[in-house]
Design a protein around this motif. Structure first.
Motif, PDB file in Angstrom:
ATOM      1  N   LEU A 176      44.686  10.706  20.405  1.00  0.00           N
ATOM      2  CA  LEU A 176      45.675  11.182  21.370  1.00  0.00           C
ATOM      3  C   LEU A 176      46.814  11.893  20.631  1.00  0.00           C
ATOM      4  CD1 LEU A 176      45.953   8.068  23.743  1.00  0.00           C
ATOM      5  CD2 LEU A 176      44.790  10.240  24.228  1.00  0.00           C
ATOM      6  N   PRO A 177      47.593  12.722  21.318  1.00  0.00           N
ATOM      7  CA  PRO A 177      48.717  13.398  20.653  1.00  0.00           C
ATOM      8  C   PRO A 177      49.661  12.445  19.923  1.00  0.00           C
ATOM      9  CG  PRO A 177      48.332  14.378  22.798  1.00  0.00           C
ATOM     10  CD  PRO A 177      47.407  13.194  22.692  1.00  0.00           C
ATOM     11  N   ILE A 178      49.949  11.269  20.542  1.00  0.00           N
ATOM     12  CA  ILE A 178      50.845  10.308  19.888  1.00  0.00           C
ATOM     13  C   ILE A 178      50.210   9.764  18.615  1.00  0.00           C
ATOM     14  CG2 ILE A 178      49.963   8.359  21.254  1.00  0.00           C
ATOM     15  CD1 ILE A 178      52.717   7.120  21.144  1.00  0.00           C
ATOM     16  N   GLY A 179      48.892   9.598  18.630  1.00  0.00           N
ATOM     17  CA  GLY A 179      48.204   9.116  17.442  1.00  0.00           C
ATOM     18  C   GLY A 179      48.162  10.157  16.344  1.00  0.00           C
ATOM     19  N   GLN A 180      47.977  11.404  16.729  1.00  0.00           N
ATOM     20  CA  GLN A 180      47.922  12.482  15.748  1.00  0.00           C
ATOM     21  C   GLN A 180      49.280  12.766  15.119  1.00  0.00           C
ATOM     22  OE1 GLN A 180      46.101  15.766  17.836  1.00  0.00           O
ATOM     23  NE2 GLN A 180      44.048  14.878  17.709  1.00  0.00           N
ATOM     24  N   SER A 181      50.358  12.307  15.795  1.00  0.00           N
ATOM     25  CA  SER A 181      51.701  12.518  15.253  1.00  0.00           C
ATOM     26  C   SER A 181      52.070  11.482  14.190  1.00  0.00           C
ATOM     27  CB  SER A 181      52.732  12.465  16.388  1.00  0.00           C
ATOM     28  OG  SER A 181      52.857  11.140  16.902  1.00  0.00           O
ATOM     29  N   LEU A 182      51.249  10.446  14.021  1.00  0.00           N
ATOM     30  CA  LEU A 182      51.562   9.403  13.048  1.00  0.00           C
ATOM     31  C   LEU A 182      51.405   9.910  11.621  1.00  0.00           C
ATOM     32  CD1 LEU A 182      49.748   6.247  14.521  1.00  0.00           C
ATOM     33  CD2 LEU A 182      52.066   7.038  14.941  1.00  0.00           C
ATOM     34  N   GLY A 183      52.158   9.283  10.723  1.00  0.00           N
ATOM     35  CA  GLY A 183      51.979   9.571   9.312  1.00  0.00           C
ATOM     36  C   GLY A 183      50.661   8.997   8.833  1.00  0.00           C
ATOM     37  N   PRO A 184      50.141   9.483   7.709  1.00  0.00           N
ATOM     38  CA  PRO A 184      48.819   9.018   7.233  1.00  0.00           C
ATOM     39  C   PRO A 184      48.774   7.524   6.941  1.00  0.00           C
ATOM     40  CG  PRO A 184      49.905  10.415   5.593  1.00  0.00           C
ATOM     41  CD  PRO A 184      50.683  10.544   6.858  1.00  0.00           C
ATOM     42  N   SER A 185      49.862   6.936   6.431  1.00  0.00           N
ATOM     43  CA  SER A 185      49.860   5.502   6.108  1.00  0.00           C
ATOM     44  C   SER A 185      49.689   4.656   7.359  1.00  0.00           C
ATOM     45  CB  SER A 185      51.156   5.115   5.394  1.00  0.00           C
ATOM     46  OG  SER A 185      51.263   5.758   4.149  1.00  0.00           O
ATOM     47  N   ALA A 186      50.469   4.961   8.406  1.00  0.00           N
ATOM     48  CA  ALA A 186      50.379   4.203   9.655  1.00  0.00           C
ATOM     49  C   ALA A 186      49.018   4.396  10.303  1.00  0.00           C
ATOM     50  CB  ALA A 186      51.492   4.631  10.610  1.00  0.00           C
ATOM     51  N   ARG A 187      48.507   5.631  10.271  1.00  0.00           N
ATOM     52  CA  ARG A 187      47.219   5.917  10.905  1.00  0.00           C
ATOM     53  C   ARG A 187      46.073   5.189  10.204  1.00  0.00           C
ATOM     54  NH1 ARG A 187      47.591  11.007  10.619  1.00  0.00           N
ATOM     55  NH2 ARG A 187      46.268  11.400   8.816  1.00  0.00           N
ATOM     56  N   ILE A 188      46.061   5.234   8.877  1.00  0.00           N
ATOM     57  CA  ILE A 188      44.976   4.585   8.129  1.00  0.00           C
ATOM     58  C   ILE A 188      45.092   3.070   8.228  1.00  0.00           C
ATOM     59  CG2 ILE A 188      43.998   4.236   5.830  1.00  0.00           C
ATOM     60  CD1 ILE A 188      44.806   7.126   5.198  1.00  0.00           C
ATOM     61  N   GLY A 189      46.314   2.541   8.183  1.00  0.00           N
ATOM     62  CA  GLY A 189      46.500   1.095   8.304  1.00  0.00           C
ATOM     63  C   GLY A 189      45.995   0.562   9.628  1.00  0.00           C
ATOM     64  N   LEU A 190      46.323   1.264  10.713  1.00  0.00           N
ATOM     65  CA  LEU A 190      45.846   0.845  12.041  1.00  0.00           C
ATOM     66  C   LEU A 190      44.325   0.937  12.114  1.00  0.00           C
ATOM     67  CD1 LEU A 190      47.507   1.777  15.426  1.00  0.00           C
ATOM     68  CD2 LEU A 190      45.038   1.716  15.195  1.00  0.00           C
ATOM     69  N   ALA A 191      43.777   2.026  11.584  1.00  0.00           N
ATOM     70  CA  ALA A 191      42.322   2.216  11.629  1.00  0.00           C
ATOM     71  C   ALA A 191      41.598   1.126  10.837  1.00  0.00           C
ATOM     72  CB  ALA A 191      41.966   3.594  11.085  1.00  0.00           C
ATOM     73  N   LEU A 192      42.109   0.796   9.659  1.00  0.00           N
ATOM     74  CA  LEU A 192      41.472  -0.231   8.840  1.00  0.00           C
ATOM     75  C   LEU A 192      41.470  -1.586   9.533  1.00  0.00           C
ATOM     76  CD1 LEU A 192      42.706   0.536   5.201  1.00  0.00           C
ATOM     77  CD2 LEU A 192      40.361   0.634   6.049  1.00  0.00           C
ATOM     78  N   MET A 193      42.590  -1.944  10.157  1.00  0.00           N
ATOM     79  CA  MET A 193      42.655  -3.224  10.857  1.00  0.00           C
ATOM     80  C   MET A 193      41.697  -3.250  12.043  1.00  0.00           C
ATOM     81  SD  MET A 193      44.521  -5.504   9.438  1.00  0.00           S
ATOM     82  CE  MET A 193      45.214  -6.650  10.635  1.00  0.00           C
ATOM     83  N   ALA A 194      41.571  -2.143  12.739  1.00  0.00           N
ATOM     84  CA  ALA A 194      40.664  -2.092  13.888  1.00  0.00           C
ATOM     85  C   ALA A 194      39.215  -2.229  13.449  1.00  0.00           C
ATOM     86  CB  ALA A 194      40.863  -0.783  14.650  1.00  0.00           C
ATOM     87  N   VAL A 195      38.882  -1.649  12.299  1.00  0.00           N
ATOM     88  CA  VAL A 195      37.501  -1.647  11.819  1.00  0.00           C
ATOM     89  C   VAL A 195      37.081  -3.022  11.301  1.00  0.00           C
ATOM     90  CG1 VAL A 195      36.065  -0.776   9.929  1.00  0.00           C
ATOM     91  CG2 VAL A 195      37.346   0.817  11.351  1.00  0.00           C
ATOM     92  N   CYS A 196      38.040  -3.831  10.831  1.00  0.00           N
ATOM     93  CA  CYS A 196      37.724  -5.101  10.152  1.00  0.00           C
ATOM     94  C   CYS A 196      37.876  -6.292  11.094  1.00  0.00           C
ATOM     95  CB  CYS A 196      38.628  -5.285   8.943  1.00  0.00           C
ATOM     96  SG  CYS A 196      38.410  -4.021   7.672  1.00  0.00           S
ATOM     97  N   PRO A 197      36.782  -6.847  11.632  1.00  0.00           N
ATOM     98  CA  PRO A 197      36.866  -8.004  12.532  1.00  0.00           C
ATOM     99  C   PRO A 197      36.873  -9.320  11.769  1.00  0.00           C
ATOM    100  CG  PRO A 197      34.598  -7.314  12.369  1.00  0.00           C
ATOM    101  CD  PRO A 197      35.388  -6.403  11.460  1.00  0.00           C
ATOM    102  N   SER A 198      36.904 -10.410  12.499  1.00  0.00           N
ATOM    103  CA  SER A 198      36.735 -11.751  11.944  1.00  0.00           C
ATOM    104  C   SER A 198      37.892 -12.178  11.057  1.00  0.00           C
ATOM    105  CB  SER A 198      35.432 -11.839  11.143  1.00  0.00           C
ATOM    106  OG  SER A 198      35.257 -13.124  10.591  1.00  0.00           O
TER     107      SER A 198
END
Length: 290
Positions: free
Chosen positions: A54-76
């Protein structure tokens, strides 16, 4: 290394308090497991990807974007069992769901990493199943199975050891939290002030995951709490391992992962309180009706 020792001790203590017949829950409720595991391992990362595109997601800096993505990908998340036990959830169900999610992560994490790589057109994040299997097996599945084996082989011994081992695990956890805060604390406030939108997106993500878990569970309050925690709480240990491997040039990713953990904990508190209050109110109304 200290984080791995702490997680190993926590999972070993939890395994000693978990009877082997707990795995029979899968036969009792196969539909629940077929809903929750794909949701936690596949649907949650896809929801995160949708938000980041989304536009709000694309406006994030790379650190915040990658950190959120990594947490979402890693369950358990290893601490889900402890939180479920303390907040009115079903500790036994949480353990079985976590083991299932940990094993599923061996395939789901590399798959979701490929999906994110394709979405962003990047050559990084080449995460393989061997890396995931080693991390999950060493720090989660192995100690849990060892604890369960001791419980099944020498239940009296497990009963004697569980309480002092739990105290050791709690002490190690407090030390780990203190060490992380000392190391990342000075960077936390600058990160938050520079990534307000990232903080908002993390809060939205956690709220969606809590709601998803609530909707996937049955009508039992303990089950609703447990599944909501399983879907919303991610694995920061695994995310931090991947951050140090694939995002070394972005030290802010580590802070973003820790921020996501804090947001998850803070949002889960009012959610669980509200859920417990509503369930108590419904129970009171049913008693009056009778």
């Amino acid at each position: 290394m200290f984080a791995s020792i702490t997680l190993f001790t926590i999972m070993l203590a939890l395994g000693m308090g978990l009877k082997p017949e707990a795995l029979g829950r899968i036969r009792q409720r196969p539909g629940l497991f077929l809903r929750v595991l794909p949701a936690s391992c596949l649907l949650v990362p896809l929801v995160a990807l949708g938000l980041l595109l989304l536009p709000i997601g694309q406006s994030l800096g790379p650190s915040a974007r990658i950190g959120l993505a990594l947490m979402a990908v890693c369950p358990s998340a290893p601490l889900t069992l402890r939180k479920a036990g303390k907040k009115g959830g079903d500790r036994e169900l949480a353990a079985v769901l976590q083991v299932g999610a940990a094993i599923s992560a061996i395939l789901s994490v590399p798959l979701m990493a490929d999906v994110f790589r394709a979405a962003y057109g990047t050559a990084s994040w080449d995460i393989g199943p061997v890396e995931v299997a080693l991390q999950v097996g060493r720090t989660q599945v192995l100690p849990l199975l060892v604890g369960m084996a001791i419980q099944g082989w020498r239940p009296a011994l497990a009963e004697r050891i569980e309480s002092p081992l739990n105290r050791v695990a709690n002490g190690l956890l407090l030390l780990l939290i203190a060490a992380v805060l000392v190391k990342a604390g000075p960077k936390l406030l600058p990160f938050l002030s520079a990534n307000a939108m990232g903080l908002l997106l993390m809060a939205v993500m956690v709220g969606l995951c809590l709601g998803l878990g609530y909707s996937l569970a049955g009508r039992n309050r303990h089950e609703r709490i447990t599944v909501a925690l399983v879907t919303s709480m991610r694995n920061p240990g695994m995310a931090l391992m991947f951050a140090t491997t694939y995002a070394r040039d972005l030290p802010g990713v580590t802070v973003a992962v820790l921020t996501y953990v804090v947001v998850t904990v803070l949002l889960s508190i009012p959610f669980l309180k509200t859920l417990n209050r509503l369930e108590a109110l419904e129970s009171g109304l049913e008693v009056r009706a009778v």
